[in-house]
Design an enzyme around this catalytic site. Structure first.
Site, PDB file in Angstrom:
ATOM      1  N   GLN A  81       0.839  -1.200   0.000  1.00  0.00           N
ATOM      2  CA  GLN A  81       0.000   0.000   0.000  1.00  0.00           C
ATOM      3  C   GLN A  81       0.875   1.251   0.000  1.00  0.00           C
ATOM      4  O   GLN A  81       1.281   1.751   1.047  1.00  0.00           O
ATOM      5  CB  GLN A  81      -0.935   0.001   1.215  1.00  0.00           C
ATOM      6  CG  GLN A  81      -1.945   1.111   1.116  1.00  0.00           C
ATOM      7  CD  GLN A  81      -3.040   0.994   2.150  1.00  0.00           C
ATOM      8  OE1 GLN A  81      -3.125   0.052   2.916  1.00  0.00           O
ATOM      9  NE2 GLN A  81      -3.889   1.988   2.181  1.00  0.00           N
ATOM     10  N   PHE A  82       1.130   1.763  -1.204  1.00  0.00           N
ATOM     11  CA  PHE A  82       2.003   2.937  -1.346  1.00  0.00           C
ATOM     12  C   PHE A  82       1.435   4.162  -0.645  1.00  0.00           C
ATOM     13  O   PHE A  82       2.172   5.066  -0.249  1.00  0.00           O
ATOM     14  CB  PHE A  82       2.280   3.242  -2.824  1.00  0.00           C
ATOM     15  CG  PHE A  82       1.133   3.856  -3.568  1.00  0.00           C
ATOM     16  CD1 PHE A  82       1.026   5.232  -3.680  1.00  0.00           C
ATOM     17  CD2 PHE A  82       0.154   3.056  -4.155  1.00  0.00           C
ATOM     18  CE1 PHE A  82      -0.030   5.812  -4.372  1.00  0.00           C
ATOM     19  CE2 PHE A  82      -0.902   3.626  -4.854  1.00  0.00           C
ATOM     20  CZ  PHE A  82      -0.996   5.008  -4.956  1.00  0.00           C
ATOM     21  N   THR A  83       0.121   4.224  -0.423  1.00  0.00           N
ATOM     22  CA  THR A  83      -0.487   5.410   0.194  1.00  0.00           C
ATOM     23  C   THR A  83      -0.054   5.587   1.646  1.00  0.00           C
ATOM     24  O   THR A  83      -0.233   6.667   2.212  1.00  0.00           O
ATOM     25  CB  THR A  83      -2.025   5.366   0.108  1.00  0.00           C
ATOM     26  OG1 THR A  83      -2.501   4.199   0.776  1.00  0.00           O
ATOM     27  CG2 THR A  83      -2.489   5.364  -1.346  1.00  0.00           C
TER      28      THR A  83
END
Length: 150
Positions: free
Chosen positions: A78-80
């Site tokens: 999850q890059f966020t």
């Protein structure tokens, strides 16, 4: 690396209406990677994840680890998690590692976790649009940043 650990009684990941991961008691781990991350970050987080005493013992006290309960794991990239919200209202993801750096680190994180747990770790699919479902048990949610060892 930054992770969000959620103790779950069940969790699953669905991609294009197909369930690709499904667990009962264990952990759902969201993983955010930056360019500066290394095997050292992976090793630190894997040790923490496997030994963190966040599961209840027979006296209903959080005194058991994932290893103690032989729990299951799903890891979702999850890059966020690496979002910067310092300026304005639109998050910046400039700190998040690009796929050429993130994918090998993500895969190595999963392999290292499997080695420590002596079992298969389920995953989502890197870069896919995923639907993540979970029943957070407790709720217990813990955030760990390998760059900020508090």
């Amino acid at each position: 690396m930054k992770i969000v650990i959620q103790r779950v009684s069940e969790a699953s990941v669905t991609i294009n209406e197909a369930k690709v991961a499904n667990i009962k008691k264990g952990l759902l781990i969201l993983l955010g990677i930056v360019n500066e991350d290394t095997q050292e970050d992976i090793d630190f987080l894997v040790r923490k994840i496997t030994n963190l005493r966040i599961f209840n013992d027979e006296n209903d006290v959080m005194n058991k680890s994932l290893l103690d309960i032989d729990g299951e794991v799903i890891v979702v990239s999850q890059f966020t998690l690496q979002a910067s919200t310092k300026k304005g209202n639109r998050p910046s993801y400039i700190k998040a590692a690009k796929p050429d750096i993130a994918i090998p680190l993500y895969e190595n994180f999963v392999k290292s976790l499997e080695k420590e747990l002596h079992k298969k770790v389920q995953t989502g699919e890197f870069g896919a649009d995923m639907k993540v479902s979970l029943i957070n048990d407790g709720p217990v949610t813990i955030i760990i940043d390998s760059k900020n060892k508090e």
